[in-house]
Design a protein around this motif. Sequence first.
Motif, PDB file in Angstrom:
ATOM      1  N   ALA A 108      76.907 -31.896 -27.760  1.00  0.00           N
ATOM      2  CA  ALA A 108      76.699 -32.057 -29.205  1.00  0.00           C
ATOM      3  C   ALA A 108      76.383 -33.495 -29.584  1.00  0.00           C
ATOM      4  O   ALA A 108      75.556 -33.746 -30.469  1.00  0.00           O
ATOM      5  CB  ALA A 108      77.930 -31.551 -29.961  1.00  0.00           C
ATOM      6  N   THR A 109      77.025 -34.454 -28.935  1.00  0.00           N
ATOM      7  CA  THR A 109      76.780 -35.869 -29.226  1.00  0.00           C
ATOM      8  C   THR A 109      75.347 -36.247 -28.866  1.00  0.00           C
ATOM      9  O   THR A 109      74.660 -36.933 -29.640  1.00  0.00           O
ATOM     10  CB  THR A 109      77.774 -36.758 -28.453  1.00  0.00           C
ATOM     11  OG1 THR A 109      79.104 -36.382 -28.811  1.00  0.00           O
ATOM     12  CG2 THR A 109      77.559 -38.229 -28.764  1.00  0.00           C
ATOM     13  N   GLU A 110      74.902 -35.802 -27.701  1.00  0.00           N
ATOM     14  CA  GLU A 110      73.530 -36.101 -27.272  1.00  0.00           C
ATOM     15  C   GLU A 110      72.512 -35.394 -28.159  1.00  0.00           C
ATOM     16  O   GLU A 110      71.450 -35.962 -28.482  1.00  0.00           O
ATOM     17  CB  GLU A 110      73.345 -35.691 -25.809  1.00  0.00           C
ATOM     18  CG  GLU A 110      74.118 -36.583 -24.851  1.00  0.00           C
ATOM     19  CD  GLU A 110      74.172 -36.044 -23.443  1.00  0.00           C
ATOM     20  OE1 GLU A 110      74.023 -36.851 -22.507  1.00  0.00           O
ATOM     21  OE2 GLU A 110      74.376 -34.818 -23.269  1.00  0.00           O
ATOM     22  N   LEU A 111      72.829 -34.190 -28.597  1.00  0.00           N
ATOM     23  CA  LEU A 111      71.939 -33.458 -29.494  1.00  0.00           C
ATOM     24  C   LEU A 111      71.822 -34.184 -30.832  1.00  0.00           C
ATOM     25  O   LEU A 111      70.719 -34.319 -31.378  1.00  0.00           O
ATOM     26  CB  LEU A 111      72.496 -32.045 -29.709  1.00  0.00           C
ATOM     27  CG  LEU A 111      71.549 -30.885 -29.825  1.00  0.00           C
ATOM     28  CD1 LEU A 111      70.485 -30.880 -28.737  1.00  0.00           C
ATOM     29  CD2 LEU A 111      72.306 -29.585 -29.834  1.00  0.00           C
ATOM     30  N   GLN A 116      69.181 -26.526 -28.801  1.00  0.00           N
ATOM     31  CA  GLN A 116      70.396 -25.856 -29.256  1.00  0.00           C
ATOM     32  C   GLN A 116      70.248 -24.338 -29.162  1.00  0.00           C
ATOM     33  O   GLN A 116      71.200 -23.639 -28.797  1.00  0.00           O
ATOM     34  CB  GLN A 116      70.730 -26.267 -30.680  1.00  0.00           C
ATOM     35  CG  GLN A 116      72.073 -25.758 -31.159  1.00  0.00           C
ATOM     36  CD  GLN A 116      72.461 -26.343 -32.497  1.00  0.00           C
ATOM     37  OE1 GLN A 116      71.920 -27.357 -32.935  1.00  0.00           O
ATOM     38  NE2 GLN A 116      73.399 -25.715 -33.153  1.00  0.00           N
ATOM     39  N   ASP A 117      69.079 -23.827 -29.445  1.00  0.00           N
ATOM     40  CA  ASP A 117      68.836 -22.384 -29.369  1.00  0.00           C
ATOM     41  C   ASP A 117      68.954 -21.850 -27.942  1.00  0.00           C
ATOM     42  O   ASP A 117      69.155 -20.660 -27.734  1.00  0.00           O
ATOM     43  CB  ASP A 117      67.465 -22.035 -29.936  1.00  0.00           C
ATOM     44  CG  ASP A 117      67.403 -22.205 -31.443  1.00  0.00           C
ATOM     45  OD1 ASP A 117      68.458 -22.364 -32.091  1.00  0.00           O
ATOM     46  OD2 ASP A 117      66.278 -22.197 -31.981  1.00  0.00           O
ATOM     47  N   ALA A 118      68.833 -22.729 -26.961  1.00  0.00           N
ATOM     48  CA  ALA A 118      68.961 -22.311 -25.562  1.00  0.00           C
ATOM     49  C   ALA A 118      70.429 -22.169 -25.141  1.00  0.00           C
ATOM     50  O   ALA A 118      70.711 -21.669 -24.049  1.00  0.00           O
ATOM     51  CB  ALA A 118      68.251 -23.311 -24.643  1.00  0.00           C
ATOM     52  N   ASP A 119      71.356 -22.575 -25.994  1.00  0.00           N
ATOM     53  CA  ASP A 119      72.788 -22.503 -25.681  1.00  0.00           C
ATOM     54  C   ASP A 119      73.269 -21.061 -25.807  1.00  0.00           C
ATOM     55  O   ASP A 119      73.875 -20.662 -26.796  1.00  0.00           O
ATOM     56  CB  ASP A 119      73.566 -23.434 -26.620  1.00  0.00           C
ATOM     57  CG  ASP A 119      75.053 -23.453 -26.350  1.00  0.00           C
ATOM     58  OD1 ASP A 119      75.476 -23.003 -25.272  1.00  0.00           O
ATOM     59  OD2 ASP A 119      75.804 -23.921 -27.226  1.00  0.00           O
ATOM     60  N   ARG A 178      65.217 -36.367 -21.997  1.00  0.00           N
ATOM     61  CA  ARG A 178      65.374 -37.407 -23.024  1.00  0.00           C
ATOM     62  C   ARG A 178      66.711 -37.253 -23.745  1.00  0.00           C
ATOM     63  O   ARG A 178      67.377 -38.236 -24.055  1.00  0.00           O
ATOM     64  CB  ARG A 178      64.215 -37.319 -24.024  1.00  0.00           C
ATOM     65  CG  ARG A 178      64.193 -38.424 -25.031  1.00  0.00           C
ATOM     66  CD  ARG A 178      62.953 -38.449 -25.882  1.00  0.00           C
ATOM     67  NE  ARG A 178      62.467 -37.124 -26.227  1.00  0.00           N
ATOM     68  CZ  ARG A 178      61.488 -36.895 -27.085  1.00  0.00           C
ATOM     69  NH1 ARG A 178      60.882 -37.903 -27.674  1.00  0.00           N
ATOM     70  NH2 ARG A 178      61.092 -35.679 -27.353  1.00  0.00           N
ATOM     71  N   ALA A 179      67.120 -36.005 -23.981  1.00  0.00           N
ATOM     72  CA  ALA A 179      68.382 -35.760 -24.683  1.00  0.00           C
ATOM     73  C   ALA A 179      69.599 -36.028 -23.802  1.00  0.00           C
ATOM     74  O   ALA A 179      70.630 -36.497 -24.288  1.00  0.00           O
ATOM     75  CB  ALA A 179      68.420 -34.326 -25.192  1.00  0.00           C
ATOM     76  N   ALA A 182      65.489 -30.837 -31.463  1.00  0.00           N
ATOM     77  CA  ALA A 182      66.874 -30.668 -31.019  1.00  0.00           C
ATOM     78  C   ALA A 182      67.331 -29.222 -31.228  1.00  0.00           C
ATOM     79  O   ALA A 182      68.118 -28.690 -30.438  1.00  0.00           O
ATOM     80  CB  ALA A 182      67.788 -31.635 -31.760  1.00  0.00           C
ATOM     81  N   GLN A 183      66.809 -28.587 -32.261  1.00  0.00           N
ATOM     82  CA  GLN A 183      67.160 -27.183 -32.512  1.00  0.00           C
ATOM     83  C   GLN A 183      66.632 -26.286 -31.395  1.00  0.00           C
ATOM     84  O   GLN A 183      67.260 -25.294 -31.034  1.00  0.00           O
ATOM     85  CB  GLN A 183      66.611 -26.722 -33.866  1.00  0.00           C
ATOM     86  CG  GLN A 183      67.034 -25.321 -34.244  1.00  0.00           C
ATOM     87  CD  GLN A 183      68.541 -25.213 -34.456  1.00  0.00           C
ATOM     88  OE1 GLN A 183      69.153 -26.099 -35.067  1.00  0.00           O
ATOM     89  NE2 GLN A 183      69.145 -24.160 -33.955  1.00  0.00           N
TER      90      GLN A 183
END
Length: 154
Positions: free
Chosen positions: A140-143, A41-44, A129-130, A37-38
């Motif tokens: 954020a909820t899906e993450l 998140q790093d792609a944000d 999948r996420a 998941a990180q």
Amino acid sequence: MRWILFLPMVALCTTACAGGTLRAADTLATAGRRDPAQLLQDADTDHDGKITRAELSQARDRMFSRLDRNGDGYLTQDDFQRQLLSRRAGAGSNGGDRFASMKAVMDKDGDGRVGRDEFVNGPARLFDRADTNHDGTVDATELAALRAAPHAGP
């Protein structure tokens, strides 16, 4: 620093596969010791708490540039061997195995190498999948749900 980024991004890109190759990608993610998941998140890049497919593609494009060690526009086993030679590989590390896993998923034209377009625009199984509501964005909820989900190991 590059080695730390290398393994997780390869895992992010190779999570584009199904079945056994997905398990190989999950193994790569574990080898990188990063939360999958990180990786998303790093792609944000705009830091709005949501990851879009466009942001994922941009992250893959940046990683391709770092992985393409000889700058020829293709990833080959040689690029992965160079990465290993430039950094001290951990126990069990094998650039050939990592490249073979990635190539099995992303080499759509079967030429034995992965071009920029294949890498950047290849399937993104981890993202899919996420993105449980299928809106093309991981929020954020899906993450958080991805982080809480059991690891899909071999």
